[in-house]
Design an enzyme around this catalytic site. Structure first.
Site, short mmCIF file in Angstrom:
data_model
loop_
_atom_site.label_atom_id
_atom_site.label_comp_id
_atom_site.label_asym_id
_atom_site.label_seq_id
_atom_site.Cartn_x
_atom_site.Cartn_y
_atom_site.Cartn_z
N HIS B 96 -28.99 -23.93 -8.35
CA HIS B 96 -30.40 -24.30 -8.51
C HIS B 96 -30.52 -25.78 -8.14
CE1 HIS B 96 -29.83 -21.20 -11.65
NE2 HIS B 96 -31.07 -20.87 -11.46
N ASP B 99 -29.40 -28.09 -10.83
CA ASP B 99 -27.98 -28.08 -11.19
C ASP B 99 -27.23 -29.24 -10.54
OD1 ASP B 99 -28.50 -25.57 -12.27
OD2 ASP B 99 -27.66 -24.48 -10.56
N GLU B 227 -34.90 -11.33 -7.90
CA GLU B 227 -33.85 -10.89 -8.83
C GLU B 227 -34.49 -10.19 -10.01
OE1 GLU B 227 -30.97 -13.91 -9.75
OE2 GLU B 227 -30.57 -13.02 -11.71
N GLU B 263 -28.37 -8.12 -10.83
CA GLU B 263 -27.47 -8.60 -11.88
C GLU B 263 -27.16 -7.50 -12.88
OE1 GLU B 263 -28.33 -12.43 -13.62
OE2 GLU B 263 -27.50 -11.82 -15.54
N HIS B 266 -28.97 -7.81 -16.31
CA HIS B 266 -30.41 -7.56 -16.20
C HIS B 266 -30.69 -6.06 -16.07
CE1 HIS B 266 -31.20 -11.89 -14.50
NE2 HIS B 266 -30.66 -11.89 -15.70
N ASP B 291 -25.21 -10.47 -8.73
CA ASP B 291 -24.82 -11.36 -9.81
C ASP B 291 -23.94 -10.55 -10.75
OD1 ASP B 291 -26.13 -13.57 -8.85
OD2 ASP B 291 -27.43 -13.83 -10.57
N ASP B 302 -29.60 -11.52 -22.85
CA ASP B 302 -28.75 -11.76 -21.68
C ASP B 302 -27.49 -12.50 -22.13
OD1 ASP B 302 -28.45 -11.61 -18.96
OD2 ASP B 302 -29.76 -13.28 -18.49
N ASP B 304 -24.57 -12.62 -20.35
CA ASP B 304 -23.88 -13.18 -19.18
C ASP B 304 -22.37 -13.28 -19.38
OD1 ASP B 304 -26.19 -13.41 -17.70
OD2 ASP B 304 -26.47 -15.55 -18.04
N ASP B 334 -22.44 -14.84 -12.17
CA ASP B 334 -23.49 -15.44 -13.00
C ASP B 334 -23.10 -15.17 -14.45
OD1 ASP B 334 -25.74 -16.54 -14.03
OD2 ASP B 334 -27.14 -15.08 -13.22
#
Lengths: 435, 435, 435, 435
Positions: B96, B99, B227, B263, B266, B291, B302, B304, B334
């Site tokens: 991003h 980031d 996404e 993802e 998700h 992802d 989430d 992750d 991710d």
């Protein structure tokens, strides 16, 4: 026949279980009577057929209405059903082919039974003034449909499903129904390991296309509906939710003839609120008809409870009003008594509960619109899109680089409250401030 | 810099935590090396930025890499990141805008910082041969985006989001990225009471259209991705799932330029398996990038997690292979370490876990395809659509009435087993029979 | 200080957002005023500390109240908080140690800050007549508590947690609090692979025992509470739900001193209704205090919404009344504004929403009890246990073999309706029939 | 009778669907043969009775085994079942009273049928060497149990349930069963509005107490089990989860005679992992028997799938080993074929899938224990509780104030990584490194 007579509106102070407390059919709300606005319908299957079994137990109520011969039982069901609707002042009903007639010893006999009973229903309609809201075919209960109907891996099953839909459409036309529903109960999969996803989706579209063509050629002018449900009985159902269904209908060029029949319990099983599904259908011009029921948010299956939550019925009625009211659709109670509610009196009371809940919702929705605070807040909130840079965005008159330049020149950015708690308190004030 | 050197493949019997047990980058599987097939990517945000806070607690690991001046910190992140990727043999990364560079005192300064750091990354890429998989803009963390970015009720916020995306696209082009992602973190709503659903969806489409036009005009030839995620942080996210996203892209004419970045976590939050989402994208020609992470089915947010479930990675790899492998996309982790895993060593081990899990998945998927039992069963199962009435259905050469007649004449109907347990046992036999 | 003055009861027809529509503090309901019945409390953390960040974004509201020096900020929080409570007529508050004072440079300094600020709060209480409902220690936010506090694998962390609880108890005693809460935010696990379940549970009990002994020895006569929550932040929290907590307290001999602080959103995350948890606590004599908030059934995390659902507040108030009202406990709004509600006015309105919702619930509950239909139905339903074979069962005067013999001799069995829809319609009639 | 003969172990490379790939009954693992360790049992109901209906559809497989007279059908079921177990090498079975015999025209006749068929089963056991693992009574399917059995509001229903349990216990004793199960299918509620929670819980305990007393007096020396399940068919089931059940058994003094029969799918429906429930039972000395099946995490009902997930079976086997292996319990496949798997061959394959999955789990668990990395990490992690302040805590030799003083004097606090990803990679390395 039960000895329960006409259910009357007795007002909120009545303690007579067999009376309406809030549903006053002749009361005018928003320019029409409650009866005209809400277009209540009886679900044939739950009301006249289901003995209320669940997966762990047998039925708790007998719905043979004192008869033993198959055709007699189904006539008695119809007789009871029309009396029931008359007593409640319910003007519409909805049915599956299998709900109205007994199975025959082969497909032809079964279809003949259905057509025979459709004639009987026609006479009952004439007698009573009650109308058919929509018809449908049950292409999921029999063993042969275990892997789907239009999406069965077996082309013969596809053909049988087509035959059943043809008859169900014929009956719907005969009975003057203004809608025809496809609920894809087993149009989905249990495992991707044995599923040809693309072929099944294509076949589903072909099936709907053939059915539409047949019905249109035979004089059906009503709406077709598909009914979103994410799962159960299958692990994944193709008509997952409203967004999925709209995408599917558009992809296959079916969106001119098909709208959606949206069910409360199916919405929540898909992770959506009922009102989300209705709003999404509405802004896409796909709002059709409603299966009014409630799930239990803490249970992961279709409980099909009678509506009792007034906040939800308020939101639903707001959407009905914003969609301009029902045209071909109506409000079908796709709901069943709890398994312990094992009497005909419970059945009446359950419909009263549902009808009162929607009467309260309609009254509240009408007040919310007249009150104007919710709508005015919305206008104010998005006002920046009616002038200047916002209007240029909406009118497609600006590009990314120009926007970027504009943004770099901004001196400050004012982030306004979303006011959610305020709006929720307005809703509560209206609902509880004396409807 | 950590003192962890190159991570080597040491085989399944090694107990060295800092070695690959299954991922052998040069091993050829399905005609390409594992490294080419899997196209692993590092997520800049989780790996180099997140201190692992959660909503109830502060971070547990410091990622300033010994620096204090803002720009120094971000250079140190980049330096560590490229060393980390080199050590692991990860060839791609994703970022991003926020980031890679510190916030400035206004938008212009912030964007300048980002462009400055993009140049730095370019030099790091040149040095190392590591490539950018995709870039994106974080239009959800700052207060101003609290009600969305492209779907903000405030047109100025839309403009700022546009400026950020413009810079992120510029950087992506500069860095030779083959993809650009839009994750609509707050493109959704918390309450329908304060939401203009139609305007917001239209604006979202306008935003994507402008961004596409800008990027194409400036030489970007890669894929755009949206996404899917159903919720979190908002109650409802517009990009709910793959079906919703495909419908949206088609409705607004964006499906030629946009694909999906799918993802795992998700998918499950939306009520789908990871493989369902991949398969649905694939058959619609919308499979883009992945992802790779895992959620916890018993937790509703989430998480992750780094991938550890080999059954899932097998299904994912089956889909990658069936889609013809990655083109512009890749497999981005991710994923973040658990909050208690508060060391750089844990970070390496987590990537090793993920890479080994996908190596196992790739090996298994390749074997499943070569084995042929799953695919052969599928062919047999749907064979009725390759001849006779089935072929007529597929070829649109039959109508409902003709099918109905055919059905009435059928003597019997043979309903074949779906063989799900058999197919599941085949999968297990292949995975556990010694990969 | 905000310029919002006293919030007054203006009745249901008022459209002034800063007024009560239903909560009339001096109105007598069930023999006591609403104010006495409901014992509303302000949550210090959400109200005075949280800037409303979420896991994907920074705060949206500044709660430094114009100050910059740490201690000044915390004094300003207290000043604002007491004005806020006075304006709303909220008589109680609840706090964590860390809510009321800034961190120091080491543990001793931090604890000294807390004790210092407790003195300040004492003076504010004296001035205003506002009381402390309960205190607690935040043993979950700092990095050191990442693996738990009383259940940390590190004995030093256990000791630090003990020190913090000691100070929090001291402050609670100083401020005359009638309760002390333990919310085991990280007393649980993320993975069984690294967890010694038995040691952790034993340690948790030892910790509570030591805390109880210390508090009792130092003059605390109030109730201790543990607060059920199933998960979040950890994957599994030991205080999963009411049943689990009661079992735990009994197992370790803590049930004489400890009761439960029951939260709405935690109940639903555990798969229970709020009223289930309250009823279960009540019949076990463990009903203590309430954290009144609402979750979103479609979201899998703790949303801590302000209460707006009157059906739930009605059931909660029914349970409060049936438990004989609050003794040491009260009704704490463990709720936060939605992240987009970024003003002090929103904060007032959110409390008004919550207080009106519980006023409506209290009025409805009182009516339901006076109405008698629900309670009478219950008596009738279980009447068979008051005579004959049923009474023998209840009085332990019959054995299995005798019952079996009795059963074989039964001529018929009459299975009565559960009347659920009827009872639900009674509730709706009372709530919507004009409270 | 089917023409499928003995199922043999053919090893992982075999592609014969009707062979074991991993389950080698005579292979010694952890000091005992796989057959002795795993104590597989056949579930009578799913295997011999269920035609695989679901709530939306009729059965897909006929299990009358070619017979028409009621008693003949049940004898044929038994004959098939014993052949099936013999062919698979399954040494145990489990049954409900209603599974084994036809209903009679009244209770006495029904119970007589059951006792008659129990004699038949006894002869089959003698012939084959196959044993009864546990018996139980189905007190949930018939209409009369719609509101519960031991928790029915009707005392006569309580009595009939007692009669059925008496006979089921008699049969269990006759057949030498080492366990007797109570699954409280409808011991719970659908609505709190019509439920006397306290009376129902007390009655449930009285019922279990009477049953225990009867069985003990008649020579039953085995274990009683209750079986946790949170919901379905009822909204709330009293035996919600392991923690709830243990609390209940202790409260009513039943914990000396009762242990738990823990089912995988029930665990996940309650929001727990299977291994959590097993571990919690184990550390409380309540581990009894296992119903091995799998749910689908994305579906909210009891799917009773045959086990296929090796990670889960590994964790389960770890717990079995840590509990010292089964004593009176065993591993019952409370699982059914998917509805589309409509042949006897599918039934064999499903059992093979389950048995192979648990063979893999046992092999992996044994390796994990021998490998030692997981256990050693655990010891190191909690080492601080074996000396110094930690030991004082464990030994109850320190109080809160002393701990607080100790904490204030700490110079620093070292927070060690939880190493979750490392531990997960160890598990994967062992499972996939060639079992």
């Amino acid at each position: 026949m039960s000895n329960i007579g006409t259910i009357k509106y007795e007002g909120a102070k009545s303690t007579n279980p067999l009376s309406f407390k809030f549903y006053n059919p002749t009361q005018v709300v928003g320019g029409k009577t409650m009866r005209e606005q809400l277009k209540f319908a009886m679900s044939y299957w739950h009301t006249l057929c289901s003995g209320l079994p669940d997966i762990f137990g047998e039925g708790t109520i007998d719905k043979s209405f004192g008869k033993t011969a198959p055709m007699d039982i189904f006539k008695a069901k119809a007789d009871f059903g029309f009396e029931f609707m008359k007593n409640l002042g319910v003007d519409y009903y909805c049915f599956h082919d299998n709900d109205i007639a007994p199975h025959g010893k082969n497909l032809t006999e079964t279809l003949d039974n259905i057509q025979h009973m459709a004639e009987y229903l026609k006479s009952k309609q004439k007698e009573s003034g009650i109308k058919l809201l929509w018809g449908t075919a049950n292409n999921f209960s029999e063993k042969m449909f275990m892997s789907g109907a239009a999406t069965s891996p077996n082309a013969d099953v596809f053909a049988i499903a087509a035959a059943k839909v043809k008859t169900a459409i014929d009956c719907t036309i005969l009975l003057g129904g203004t809608g025809y529903v496809f609920w894809g109960g087993r149009e989905g999969y249990d495992s991707l390991l044995n599923t040809n996803l693309k072929l099944e989706l294509d076949n589903l579209a072909k099936f709907l296309t053939m059915a539409r063509d047949y019905a249109r050629a035979n004089g059906f002018n009503g709406d077709f509906y598909i009914e979103p449900k994410p799962k159960e009985p299958t692990k994944h159902q193709y008509d997952f939710d409203v967004a999925t269904c709209i995408g599917f209908l558009r992809q296959y060029g079916l969106d001119k003839d098909f709208k959606l029949n949206i069910e409360g319990n199916h919405a929540t099983l898909a992770g959506h609120t009922f009102e989300h599904e209705l709003a999404l259908a509405r802004i896409n011009g796909m709002f059709g008809s409603i299966d009014a029921n409630e799930g239990d948010y803490l249970l992961g299956w279709d409980t099909d409870c009678f509506p009792k939550d007034v906040l939800t019925s308020t939101y639903v009625c707001l959407d009905i009003i914003r969609a301009g009211g029902f045209t071909n659709g109506g409000l079908n109670f796709d709901a069943k008594c709890r398994r312990q509610s094992n009497t005909i009196e419970d059945l009446y009371i359950a419909y009263i509960l549902g009808m009162d809940t929607y009467a309260l919702g309609l009254l509240a929705a009408d007040k919310i619109i007249k009150d104007g605070r919710i709508d005015n807040n919305l206008k104010t909130r998005y006002a920046s899109y009616t002038t200047g840079i916002g209007k240029q965005i909406v009118d497609n008159k600006i590009d990314l680089a120009t926007l970027a330049k504009y943004a770099r020149d901004l001196k400050s950015i004012d982030v306004q409250s979303g006011k959610q708690e305020y709006l929720e308190s307005v809703i509560n004030n209206i609902i509880y401030g004396g409807i």
